[in-house]
Write a protein that holds these residues in place. Structure first.
Motif, PDB file in Angstrom:
ATOM      1  N   PRO A   1       1.156  -1.222  -0.188  1.00  0.00           N
ATOM      2  CA  PRO A   1      -0.188  -0.135  -0.173  1.00  0.00           C
ATOM      3  C   PRO A   1       1.269   1.478  -0.141  1.00  0.00           C
ATOM      4  N   ASN A   2       0.500   2.031  -0.615  1.00  0.00           N
ATOM      5  CA  ASN A   2       1.179   3.808  -0.098  1.00  0.00           C
ATOM      6  C   ASN A   2       0.646   4.318   1.051  1.00  0.00           C
ATOM      7  N   LEU A   3       1.480   4.284   1.687  1.00  0.00           N
ATOM      8  CA  LEU A   3       1.412   4.818   3.581  1.00  0.00           C
ATOM      9  C   LEU A   3       1.254   6.025   3.282  1.00  0.00           C
ATOM     10  N   TYR A   4       0.648   6.742   4.811  1.00  0.00           N
ATOM     11  CA  TYR A   4       0.332   8.387   5.132  1.00  0.00           C
ATOM     12  C   TYR A   4       0.956   8.446   5.923  1.00  0.00           C
ATOM     13  N   TRP A   5       1.227   9.856   6.648  1.00  0.00           N
ATOM     14  CA  TRP A   5       1.343  10.101   8.013  1.00  0.00           C
ATOM     15  C   TRP A   5       1.224  12.195   7.238  1.00  0.00           C
ATOM     16  N   TYR A   6      -0.118  12.367   8.980  1.00  0.00           N
ATOM     17  CA  TYR A   6      -0.947  13.585   8.462  1.00  0.00           C
ATOM     18  C   TYR A   6      -0.985  13.902   9.779  1.00  0.00           C
ATOM     19  N   ARG A   7      -0.927  15.240   9.298  1.00  0.00           N
ATOM     20  CA  ARG A   7      -1.170  16.112  11.279  1.00  0.00           C
ATOM     21  C   ARG A   7      -1.873  16.717  11.193  1.00  0.00           C
ATOM     22  N   GLN A   8      -2.832  17.291  12.210  1.00  0.00           N
ATOM     23  CA  GLN A   8      -3.031  17.410  12.299  1.00  0.00           C
ATOM     24  C   GLN A   8      -3.736  19.229  13.306  1.00  0.00           C
ATOM     25  N   ALA A   9      -3.142  20.191  13.341  1.00  0.00           N
ATOM     26  CA  ALA A   9      -2.384  20.910  15.056  1.00  0.00           C
ATOM     27  C   ALA A   9      -4.211  21.502  14.775  1.00  0.00           C
ATOM     28  N   ALA A  10      -4.268  22.104  15.822  1.00  0.00           N
ATOM     29  CA  ALA A  10      -5.975  22.568  17.141  1.00  0.00           C
ATOM     30  C   ALA A  10      -5.934  23.709  15.876  1.00  0.00           C
ATOM     31  N   GLY A  11      -7.546  23.610  15.434  1.00  0.00           N
ATOM     32  CA  GLY A  11      -8.361  24.544  14.073  1.00  0.00           C
ATOM     33  C   GLY A  11      -7.478  24.924  12.921  1.00  0.00           C
ATOM     34  N   ARG A  12      -6.413  23.751  12.635  1.00  0.00           N
ATOM     35  CA  ARG A  12      -6.115  23.579  10.959  1.00  0.00           C
ATOM     36  C   ARG A  12      -6.539  22.822  10.304  1.00  0.00           C
ATOM     37  N   GLY A  13      -5.883  22.468   9.510  1.00  0.00           N
ATOM     38  CA  GLY A  13      -6.905  21.586   8.586  1.00  0.00           C
ATOM     39  C   GLY A  13      -5.507  20.457   8.448  1.00  0.00           C
ATOM     40  N   LEU A  14      -5.730  19.394   7.769  1.00  0.00           N
ATOM     41  CA  LEU A  14      -4.448  18.157   7.039  1.00  0.00           C
ATOM     42  C   LEU A  14      -2.931  18.490   6.213  1.00  0.00           C
TER      43      LEU A  14
ATOM     44  N   PHE B   1       4.739  12.397   5.665  1.00  0.00           N
ATOM     45  CA  PHE B   1       5.014  11.583   4.754  1.00  0.00           C
ATOM     46  C   PHE B   1       4.625  10.492   4.200  1.00  0.00           C
ATOM     47  N   TYR B   2       5.118  10.234   3.092  1.00  0.00           N
ATOM     48  CA  TYR B   2       4.401   9.212   2.612  1.00  0.00           C
ATOM     49  C   TYR B   2       5.270   8.403   1.926  1.00  0.00           C
ATOM     50  N   SER B   3       4.789   6.702   1.154  1.00  0.00           N
ATOM     51  CA  SER B   3       5.673   5.613   1.144  1.00  0.00           C
ATOM     52  C   SER B   3       5.069   4.817   0.328  1.00  0.00           C
ATOM     53  N   VAL B   4       5.736   4.516  -0.910  1.00  0.00           N
ATOM     54  CA  VAL B   4       5.554   4.318  -1.519  1.00  0.00           C
ATOM     55  C   VAL B   4       5.944   2.419  -1.337  1.00  0.00           C
ATOM     56  N   GLY B   5       7.178   1.756  -0.994  1.00  0.00           N
ATOM     57  CA  GLY B   5       7.421   0.597  -1.120  1.00  0.00           C
ATOM     58  C   GLY B   5       8.465   0.235   0.245  1.00  0.00           C
ATOM     59  N   ILE B   6       8.698  -0.324   1.135  1.00  0.00           N
ATOM     60  CA  ILE B   6       9.203  -1.069   2.144  1.00  0.00           C
ATOM     61  C   ILE B   6      11.481   0.468   1.612  1.00  0.00           C
TER      62      ILE B   6
ATOM     63  N   ARG C   1       9.805   2.634   7.121  1.00  0.00           N
ATOM     64  CA  ARG C   1       8.391   1.496   6.512  1.00  0.00           C
ATOM     65  C   ARG C   1       9.895  -0.044   6.584  1.00  0.00           C
ATOM     66  N   PRO C   2       9.432  -0.306   7.747  1.00  0.00           N
ATOM     67  CA  PRO C   2      11.015  -1.437   8.365  1.00  0.00           C
ATOM     68  C   PRO C   2      10.183  -2.472   7.746  1.00  0.00           C
ATOM     69  N   GLN C   3       8.488  -2.969   7.277  1.00  0.00           N
ATOM     70  CA  GLN C   3       8.105  -3.804   6.471  1.00  0.00           C
ATOM     71  C   GLN C   3       6.944  -3.072   5.634  1.00  0.00           C
ATOM     72  N   ASP C   4       6.034  -4.086   4.849  1.00  0.00           N
ATOM     73  CA  ASP C   4       4.998  -3.616   3.621  1.00  0.00           C
ATOM     74  C   ASP C   4       3.911  -3.290   4.368  1.00  0.00           C
ATOM     75  N   ARG C   5       3.464  -3.368   5.428  1.00  0.00           N
ATOM     76  CA  ARG C   5       2.473  -2.930   6.630  1.00  0.00           C
ATOM     77  C   ARG C   5       2.271  -2.183   7.268  1.00  0.00           C
ATOM     78  N   GLN C   6       3.888  -1.859   7.406  1.00  0.00           N
ATOM     79  CA  GLN C   6       3.764  -0.882   8.864  1.00  0.00           C
ATOM     80  C   GLN C   6       4.731   0.194   8.618  1.00  0.00           C
TER      81      GLN C   6
ATOM     82  N   CYS D   1      -2.702   8.555  10.344  1.00  0.00           N
ATOM     83  CA  CYS D   1      -2.020   7.191   9.571  1.00  0.00           C
ATOM     84  C   CYS D   1      -2.794   7.066   8.849  1.00  0.00           C
ATOM     85  N   ALA D   2      -2.672   6.609   6.779  1.00  0.00           N
ATOM     86  CA  ALA D   2      -3.751   6.410   6.387  1.00  0.00           C
ATOM     87  C   ALA D   2      -3.019   6.125   5.272  1.00  0.00           C
ATOM     88  N   TRP D   3      -3.658   5.083   4.489  1.00  0.00           N
ATOM     89  CA  TRP D   3      -3.477   4.446   3.251  1.00  0.00           C
ATOM     90  C   TRP D   3      -4.212   4.109   2.015  1.00  0.00           C
TER      91      TRP D   3
END
Lengths: 115, 117
Positions: free
Chosen positions: A31-44, A48-53, A68-73, A91-93
């Motif tokens: 999967p493509n995996l993503y980390w997002y942050r939402q600060a107080a009162g702000r958007g997403l 980081f994003y990752s397309v593979g191990i 991303r040490p493993q495919d699904r982590q 986190c999102a995929w």
């Protein structure tokens, strides 16, 4: 069916302490995996994003890192937290449907408070 | 550069009435648009989407309209219910981005919808 797990749900950490947030997905491969942050009162904000191990792309310079040490982590880390790191981390995929992106599936999020 | 904008941070409507949430974008390469709904302390959940080959997509009480010439989309909720109270995010992606750079979505800042009983 595909599921995404994110933990912990809440975290209170002192300034200068390390951080490790973990995200795992089930029911899908490469999967493509993503980390997002939402600060107080702000958007997403994409962090980081990752397309593979071992493949990590950073969107915003900061004291956070991802691995991303493993495919699904997918792991979000910091060696020394700052007050400004407080926020709601997601986190999102991503799933593709035909030629279009069907969209993201998000985890339940981690509320991080740096004190 | 904020490529996806939701200019209204909040919207309040009465139960049973129509809610209209707006979203504008600047990147003409965007060809797929999504709406997500987010409750406090939870991750966003997918609500409805539309591709640029359409100008309307409907799913139950939710309808998304796309005006490509104006680079504007809107989400209509009819009738609005108190359980619809949440933050709504508009998101966009482009085909070229999906092919080359991890297929990221670009999100707006969100609109807090409050439906009053």
């Amino acid at each position: 069916s595909q599921t995404i797990h994110q933990w912990p749900a809440t975290l209170v950490q002192p300034v200068g302490s390390p951080l490790s947030l973990e995200c795992t997905v089930e029911g899908t491969s490469n999967p493509n995996l993503y980390w997002y942050r939402q600060a107080a009162g702000r958007g997403l904000q994409l962090l980081f994003y990752s397309v593979g191990i071992g493949q990590i792309s950073s969107e915003v310079p900061q004291n956070l890192s991802a691995s991303r040490p493993q495919d699904r982590q997918f792991i979000l880390s910091s060696k020394k937290l700052l007050l400004s790191d407080s926020g709601f981390y997601l986190c999102a995929w991503g799933e593709t449907y035909n030629r279009y992106y069907y969209g993201y599936t998000f985890g339940s999020g981690t509320r991080l408070t740096v004190v | 550069d904020q490529q996806v904008k939701q200019n209204s941070p909040s919207l309040s409507v009465q139960e049973g009435r129509i809610s209209i949430l707006n979203c504008d974008y600047t990147n003409s390469m965007f060809d797929y648009f999504l709406w997500y709904k987010k409750y406090p302390a939870e991750g966003p959940t997918f609500l409805i989407s539309i591709s640029s080959i359409k100008d309307k997509n409907e799913d139950g009480r939710f309808t998304v309209f796309l005006n490509k010439s104006a680079k504007h989309l809107s989400l209509h909720i009819v009738p609005s219910q108190p359980g619809d109270s949440a933050v709504y995010f508009c998101a966009a992606s482009s085909y070229s981005r999906r092919e080359t750079s991890g297929s990221r979505l670009t999100f707006g800042e969100g609109t807090q919808l409050t439906v009053n009983p």
